[in-house]
Design a protein around this motif. Structure first.
Motif, PDB file in Angstrom:
ATOM      1  N   THR A  57       0.870  -1.158  -0.058  1.00  0.00           N
ATOM      2  CA  THR A  57      -0.147  -0.147   0.144  1.00  0.00           C
ATOM      3  C   THR A  57       0.805   1.103   0.083  1.00  0.00           C
ATOM      4  OG1 THR A  57      -0.085  -0.021   2.518  1.00  0.00           O
ATOM      5  CG2 THR A  57      -1.881  -1.278   1.300  1.00  0.00           C
ATOM      6  N   SER A 146      -8.221   4.516   0.555  1.00  0.00           N
ATOM      7  CA  SER A 146      -8.455   3.203   0.566  1.00  0.00           C
ATOM      8  C   SER A 146      -9.381   2.574  -0.424  1.00  0.00           C
ATOM      9  CB  SER A 146      -8.860   2.994   2.049  1.00  0.00           C
ATOM     10  OG  SER A 146     -10.273   3.579   2.340  1.00  0.00           O
ATOM     11  N   ALA A 232       6.324  -2.409   2.101  1.00  0.00           N
ATOM     12  CA  ALA A 232       5.100  -1.634   2.171  1.00  0.00           C
ATOM     13  C   ALA A 232       3.862  -2.448   2.797  1.00  0.00           C
ATOM     14  CB  ALA A 232       5.042  -1.022   0.765  1.00  0.00           C
ATOM     15  N   THR A 236       3.640   2.260   5.398  1.00  0.00           N
ATOM     16  CA  THR A 236       2.845   2.872   4.105  1.00  0.00           C
ATOM     17  C   THR A 236       3.903   3.767   3.776  1.00  0.00           C
ATOM     18  OG1 THR A 236       0.663   2.589   4.981  1.00  0.00           O
ATOM     19  CG2 THR A 236       1.021   4.101   3.321  1.00  0.00           C
TER      20      THR A 236
END
Length: 726
Positions: A57, A146, A232, A236
């Motif tokens: 992400t 998201s 990741a 993040t």
């Protein structure tokens, strides 16, 4: 000061100790070349499989604990979750007539928006004074990032009735987090690789020698990106992290391989058998690669010292790429050299192969003698050129690049322009970046109505404020909320000045004596606080990097003068690259060539990132040049001869390496992300200046001028410093 009349002779290539770990590593990889290459390919597959499995992400959410923006957002979330919900604007526009002329299509569009998954509310449209533009605020039950870019298709389907009726549709506010597609840098990467191949062919003169550094760099970059993706899954990273890792990894990967293969070919020319040449190359040039990689990694990891998680993790992503690339340079490249052996010169594109030097009378030797004859002239010319490039630095303005810099015709740019250009309440440039003012009433000594009245009266007349919405109390009665709309857009300097006025004077004065405290929050407030924090902490990063680099070079080269000169010249290079960025992006010189529709401020974290990267990369060239000079110095004790020989031996390969890295960086100026354009151009300029003006003009001229003082180190310090030489 001049060199002896006799021509410079090529320094004997040092014999590497066969007991060193690097020598044994190189020899092992050469003997088991196929297995080493297969292992790297297996690691490449595993890295990408792991990246896919963990579901990497990436996001650009910035949080500053304890800041106004964060404190205000937390207060709002506790007292009025609906007001602090994620959201954006769907903007509707017609070129002629009014949006209300298409009432049926408008109502159907609003109904479809309300029916979308995760949408909690769709506000009544706000219409401009001429009726040609309208927008509705859409709220969501989760962070927009998201939802992913795939959610854009749902938005497009919901707004289809409006489009079919001839209404233009744009997505404003924080909806850009959904609408903007992840940057596709495949074309940039392919362009960079193609340009690097051309330079390598010209540098090495054979297809085999040109392909080796390119292919090994691509494998190491692939592994590095896979590892970044795996990490990741837990941390993040910013959305630009993979692109940054690719740029740095590809650039240094090709450079490290280039330096190794150049030395390898020199050993072959001198008569070594391939396996012996690989071992000696890894022991001698491999150590310079190792020191260079450590220097880059230290510079990048120092970004954590700024206390900003997003910046530190960008440095971590780039560091991962550098570490993987260095590991490949010390294992995969020796394996490739061992596998190819003397066939390194097959498929020649020119008659004579190029290694470290073409002989005692080549152009680089003649140039070295010329610099030695006129050191003051060369130093003055080089210094003036770099200083001129640095002049725009003094007018640098940091900020955040808003949707107004998006490509013309994009839905985010359309939404921004339609809102900014329309008239009437609820429209104007400042609507694209309003401030939300949250007042904590927990310890209020007066009524909420009185606080609201003082706010309205105190803020409405503030210079730079276009409008203040009527303050309203949260459902639990604990906070008061109002919106302050600036008269200018989010990236305007006037908006930044207004933020300072509001936080320092206007809001505190309006609330004085009420027992309350106000917090400015929202995206624009957060970005401005982030800018101020970066500006405040940049000197700390610079100090840490300078001290670490100074200490490392002092240990490696047993001198105090050489590291002092190195850090000073690297500061000069960084200042010049900053100056070019200001001229191009902030002043608008040539911004059309980069696909920018308007001048923009320098993104707040770009200078900090650039300093760490530029300093690390420039130290690469410093170490490769000085290691060759040091070899001759330790052999002869003759400063003039050492500088001249080191320059002649490394000038060609440093120039080629710089051309390759510049080509790689410049290829990324075609990225759709403006921040990537900035980093790419800044890094390209810094490499060009550093590898040519600084490394081949300023460094040798200063070393000729300083003579034996270059190698001055007090005896007491020499005894205390650890022994680690290149």
């Amino acid at each position: 000061m001049s060199l002896p009349p006799a021509p410079l002779s090529l320094a004997p290539v040092p014999v590497a100790p066969r007991t060193s770990a690097l020598h044994r590593t190189g020899a092992f990889c050469a003997r088991h070349a196929v297995w080493v290459i297969a292992a790297w390919l297996l690691v490449l597959v595993a890295a990408f499989a792991g990246r896919h499995a963990v579901g990497a992400t990436f996001g650009d959410q910035v949080t500053l604990p304890g800041s106004q923006a964060t404190s205000g957002a937390d207060l709002l979330a506790r007292s009025d979750p609906a007001a602090g919900a994620a959201g954006g604007k769907v903007v509707l526009h017609v070129d002629s007539g009014k949006v209300s002329d298409h009432a049926a299509a408008l109502e159907e569009t609003l109904g479809r928006l309300r029916a979308l998954p995760h949408v909690t509310a769709v506000a009544a449209p706000v219409t401009s004074s001429d009726g040609a533009t309208a927008y509705t605020a859409v709220s969501f039950d989760r962070k927009l990032k998201s939802l992913g870019h795939a959610y854009t298709e749902r938005l497009d389907q919901a707004t289809t009735p409006a489009r079919e009726a001839g209404i233009g549709v744009g997505y404003g506010g924080d909806l850009h987090e959904i609408v903007r597609a992840p940057a596709d840098d495949a074309v940039a990467e392919a362009t960079g690789v193609g340009a690097a191949l051309i330079v390598l062919l010209l540098a090495f003169g054979s297809v085999a020698a040109a392909l080796m550094p390119l292919l090994t760099a691509l494998v190491s970059v692939g592994v590095g990106l896979g590892v970044v993706g795996i990490v990741a899954g837990t941390l993040t990273f910013a959305t630009s992290a993979p692109t940054l890792a690719t740029m740095i990894g590809l650039g240094v990967g090709i450079d490290y391989a280039l330096f190794l293969i150049t030395r390898f070919r020199q050993y072959l020319i001198d008569g070594d058998d391939p396996r012996t040449a690989v071992g000696r190359t890894t022991a001698v040039s491999g150590k310079a690669v190792l020191v260079a990689a450590v220097t880059v990694a230290v510079a990048l990891l120092s970004l954590y010292a700024c206390g900003l998680t997003m910046i530190g993790r960008l440095g971590l992503a780039a560091t991962i790429a550098v570490v993987v690339t260095a590991a490949a340079a010390l294992t995969l490249v020796p394996a490739a050299m061992g596998l190819v052996g003397r066939r390194v010169d097959v498929l020649r594109v020119r008659r004579r192969p190029v290694a470290e030097s073409a002989g005692d009378h080549d152009g680089w030797h003649r140039y070295a003698r010329l610099v030695a004859r006129y050191p003051w002239r060369f130093f003055t010319a080089g210094f003036v050129l770099v200083a001129l490039c640095a002049i725009p630095l003094f007018s640098m303005r940091l900020g955040h690049i808003d949707d107004g810099a998006d490509p013309a015709g994009s839905t985010t740019r359309d939404a921004y322009d339609w809102i900014a250009d329309a008239g009437g309440p609820g429209f104007g440039p400042g609507v694209n970046g309003p401030f939300t003012l949250v007042v904590d009433l927990a310890h209020a000594t007066v009524s909420a109505d009185r606080v609201a009245g003082r706010l309205t009266g105190g803020l409405t007349g503030t210079h730079g404020v276009a409008r203040v919405t009527p303050p309203r109390t949260s459902p639990d009665g604990k906070v008061l909320v109002t919106t302050v709309v600036p008269a200018t857009g989010p990236q305007s300097a006037d908006t930044g000045a207004l933020f300072a006025t509001l936080t320092d004077t206007a809001v505190p004065h309006a609330l004085e004596g009420t027992g309350t405290r106000g917090y400015l929050t929202g995206s624009t407030a957060g970005q401005l606080e982030f800018r101020d924090t970066v500006t405040e902490r940049l000197p700390l990063i610079i100090a840490i990097v300078l001290v670490c680099a100074f200490l490392l070079l002092a240990v490696v080269f047993r001198s105090l003068v050489i590291p002092l000169k190195a850090v000073a010249l690297n500061l000069l290079t960084t200042g010049a690259s900053y100056g070019v960025l200001v001229a191009v992006f902030q002043w608008g010189w040539g911004d059309g060539l980069l696909g920018l529709g308007e001048a923009v401020p320098i993104e707040s974290y770009v200078p900090m990132m650039m300093f760490a990267i530029v300093f690390g990369l420039s130290m690469d060239y410093e170490i490769f040049l000085l290691s060759r000079i040091a070899e001759e110095w330790h052999a002869t004790g003759d400063n003039e001869r050492s500088v001249g020989t080191g320059l002649s031996l490394t000038g060609r390969v440093i120039t080629c390496a710089a051309l390759i890295m510049t080509a790689v960086f410049l290829s990324f100026t075609g990225s759709p992300a403006v921040v990537v354009k900035m980093l790419a151009l800044g890094l390209a300029v810094s490499v060009v200046l550093d590898a040519t003006v600084v490394r081949l003009v300023l460094v040798p001229s200063l070393m000729f001028l300083m003579g034996r003082a270059n190698w001055w180190l007090p005896g007491w310090l020499d005894r205390r410093l650890p022994r680690w030489t290149v």
